[in-house]
Design a protein around this motif. Structure first.
Motif, short mmCIF file in Angstrom:
data_model
loop_
_atom_site.label_atom_id
_atom_site.label_comp_id
_atom_site.label_asym_id
_atom_site.label_seq_id
_atom_site.Cartn_x
_atom_site.Cartn_y
_atom_site.Cartn_z
N LEU A 1 20.99 -0.15 -0.77
CA LEU A 1 21.19 -0.75 0.55
C LEU A 1 19.98 -1.54 1.02
O LEU A 1 20.11 -2.56 1.69
N VAL A 2 18.79 -1.04 0.73
CA VAL A 2 17.55 -1.74 1.10
C VAL A 2 16.59 -1.67 -0.09
O VAL A 2 16.70 -0.76 -0.93
N PRO A 3 15.65 -2.60 -0.19
CA PRO A 3 14.66 -2.56 -1.28
C PRO A 3 13.63 -1.45 -1.06
O PRO A 3 12.46 -1.71 -0.79
N LEU A 4 14.09 -0.21 -1.15
CA LEU A 4 13.22 0.92 -0.85
C LEU A 4 12.04 1.01 -1.81
O LEU A 4 10.93 1.39 -1.41
N GLY A 5 12.27 0.67 -3.07
CA GLY A 5 11.17 0.68 -4.03
C GLY A 5 10.08 -0.31 -3.65
O GLY A 5 8.89 0.00 -3.77
N LYS A 6 10.49 -1.50 -3.19
CA LYS A 6 9.51 -2.50 -2.74
C LYS A 6 8.74 -1.99 -1.54
O LYS A 6 7.53 -2.18 -1.43
N TYR A 7 9.44 -1.32 -0.60
CA TYR A 7 8.77 -0.78 0.57
C TYR A 7 7.74 0.28 0.19
O TYR A 7 6.66 0.35 0.78
N LEU A 8 8.08 1.10 -0.79
CA LEU A 8 7.13 2.14 -1.23
C LEU A 8 5.89 1.52 -1.86
O LEU A 8 4.77 1.96 -1.61
N LEU A 9 6.09 0.50 -2.69
CA LEU A 9 4.94 -0.18 -3.30
C LEU A 9 4.08 -0.84 -2.23
O LEU A 9 2.84 -0.80 -2.30
N ASN A 10 4.71 -1.46 -1.24
CA ASN A 10 3.96 -2.07 -0.15
C ASN A 10 3.16 -1.02 0.63
O ASN A 10 2.02 -1.28 1.04
N THR A 11 3.77 0.15 0.82
CA THR A 11 3.08 1.21 1.55
C THR A 11 1.87 1.70 0.78
O THR A 11 0.81 1.96 1.37
N ILE A 12 2.02 1.85 -0.52
CA ILE A 12 0.88 2.28 -1.35
C ILE A 12 -0.24 1.24 -1.27
O ILE A 12 -1.41 1.58 -1.12
N TYR A 13 0.14 -0.02 -1.35
CA TYR A 13 -0.86 -1.10 -1.29
C TYR A 13 -1.56 -1.10 0.06
O TYR A 13 -2.80 -1.20 0.14
N PHE A 14 -0.80 -0.98 1.14
CA PHE A 14 -1.36 -1.00 2.48
C PHE A 14 -2.23 0.23 2.73
O PHE A 14 -3.37 0.11 3.21
N ALA A 15 -1.73 1.41 2.39
CA ALA A 15 -2.48 2.65 2.64
C ALA A 15 -3.73 2.72 1.77
O ALA A 15 -4.80 3.12 2.25
N ALA A 16 -3.61 2.33 0.51
CA ALA A 16 -4.78 2.39 -0.38
C ALA A 16 -5.84 1.37 0.04
O ALA A 16 -7.04 1.68 0.05
N GLY A 17 -5.41 0.16 0.41
CA GLY A 17 -6.37 -0.86 0.81
C GLY A 17 -7.13 -0.48 2.06
O GLY A 17 -8.37 -0.59 2.12
N THR A 18 -6.41 -0.03 3.08
CA THR A 18 -7.08 0.37 4.32
C THR A 18 -7.95 1.60 4.11
O THR A 18 -9.04 1.70 4.69
N THR A 19 -7.51 2.53 3.27
CA THR A 19 -8.30 3.74 3.02
C THR A 19 -9.61 3.41 2.33
O THR A 19 -10.67 3.94 2.70
N LEU A 20 -9.56 2.56 1.32
CA LEU A 20 -10.79 2.19 0.60
C LEU A 20 -11.78 1.48 1.53
O LEU A 20 -12.98 1.79 1.53
N LEU A 21 -11.28 0.54 2.32
CA LEU A 21 -12.17 -0.18 3.23
C LEU A 21 -12.72 0.73 4.33
O LEU A 21 -13.92 0.69 4.64
N GLU A 22 -11.86 1.56 4.91
CA GLU A 22 -12.31 2.45 5.96
C GLU A 22 -13.33 3.45 5.45
O GLU A 22 -14.33 3.73 6.12
N THR A 23 -13.10 3.99 4.28
CA THR A 23 -14.04 4.96 3.71
C THR A 23 -15.38 4.31 3.42
O THR A 23 -16.44 4.90 3.70
N ALA A 24 -15.37 3.11 2.86
CA ALA A 24 -16.62 2.43 2.52
C ALA A 24 -17.41 2.08 3.78
O ALA A 24 -18.62 2.36 3.86
N THR A 25 -16.76 1.49 4.76
CA THR A 25 -17.47 1.11 5.98
C THR A 25 -17.94 2.33 6.77
O THR A 25 -19.03 2.33 7.34
N ALA A 26 -17.12 3.38 6.78
CA ALA A 26 -17.52 4.60 7.50
C ALA A 26 -18.72 5.26 6.84
O ALA A 26 -19.62 5.76 7.52
N ALA A 27 -18.75 5.27 5.51
CA ALA A 27 -19.87 5.89 4.80
C ALA A 27 -21.17 5.12 5.07
O ALA A 27 -22.22 5.73 5.30
#
Length: 275
Positions: free
Chosen positions: A63-89
């Motif tokens: 019904l919806v491209p759920l697999g694409k949404y999951l990949l986008n979520t991984i990309y978004f969450a991983a990217g923000t996590t890496l940047l936030e962790t680096a800048t916070a450290a």
């Protein structure tokens, strides 16, 4: 039975009851996800399915491209996590180790931003990203979440607990400030950094407001936004909607079990455990 033993058993029993109550909605979500269309839409719902329908998983992906949404979520969450962790450290190390004028005042002002709700800064962030032509792009989604005051506070508290002798020994061996940070401080702070990364990854995985505002197409829509699109386009097909919600929840459960050792250790060592 001593008083301490009785207290411990009461605490364990209370934790068990609270955990059971917390898991009730999750169990209900999974059960309804395997019901038939008619059963999930019944006027008097029965949460235990009379017959199991695993094909709902395939239907949800069709019904919806759920697999694409999951990949986008991984990309978004991983990217923000890496940047936030680096800048916070980096910021936490500066506040914990470097002496410069106004350090305490600046840190206090930085922490004061935690009192500002994210909804208040949503419109200024959107206007700024729009002027930079970042609407419906990955830089526009990720970069506004590259900094976090709570991450700086958590890591700063942990860095303050690391003896300065370790860093000074590295400086005497010829290491500069950056080398001492990378080779001494960061390895010792792995539990706290891992805890921050898990917190941020889970938070960004469930982030709905910013991706909903900034993404306009399936190219950047995350799973949380995808569930909203699913409901808007397919109505209240509760079994399929909850099947999609179950699929988007599974990665977080797997992530927690893979990182729970660092997660618990980081909480107890960073001061978030209430000590």
């Amino acid at each position: 039975m001593t008083t301490s033993e009785l207290r411990r058993k009461l605490i364990v029993f209370t934790c068990f009851v609270v955990t059971a109550i917390t898991l009730v909605p999750v169990v209900m979500m999974v059960l309804v996800a395997f019901q038939s269309d008619a059963e999930s839409m019944a006027a008097k719902p029965s949460f235990w399915p009379s017959s199991w329908h695993p094909e709902n998983l395939t239907r949800a992906f069709e019904l919806v491209p759920l697999g694409k949404y999951l990949l986008n979520t991984i990309y978004f969450a991983a990217g923000t996590t890496l940047l936030e962790t680096a800048t916070a450290a980096l910021a936490a190390y500066a506040f914990a180790r470097l002496n410069f004028p106004g350090r305490s005042w600046l840190f206090g002002i930085y922490l004061a931003t935690l009192m500002i709700p994210s909804q208040v800064t949503l419109i200024p962030q959107f206007v700024l990203v729009a002027k930079l032509q970042g609407i419906d792009t990955w830089p526009g989604m990720i970069l506004p979440h590259a900094f976090t005051a709570i991450g700086v506070f958590l890591l700063r508290q942990f860095f303050l607990g690391i003896p300065r002798d370790y860093e000074e020994a590295a400086r005497l061996d010829g290491a500069n400030r950056w080398q001492a940070f990378v080779r001494v401080i960061v390895p010792l702070a792995v539990p706290a950094i891992a805890t921050l990364a898990v917190f941020k990854f889970i938070g960004q995985w469930n982030n709905l407001l910013w991706p909903l505002v900034i993404s306009n197409s399936d190219a950047t829509r995350t799973a949380s936004v995808g569930l909203q699109v699913f409901q808007d386009t397919n109505g209240t097909q509760w079994n399929l909607l909850l099947m999609a919600a179950t699929v988007t929840t599974v990665p977080l459960i797997v992530l927690f079990f893979l990182t729970q050792r660092w997660f618990i250790r980081g909480i107890t060592m960073s001061g978030l455990g209430g000590r």
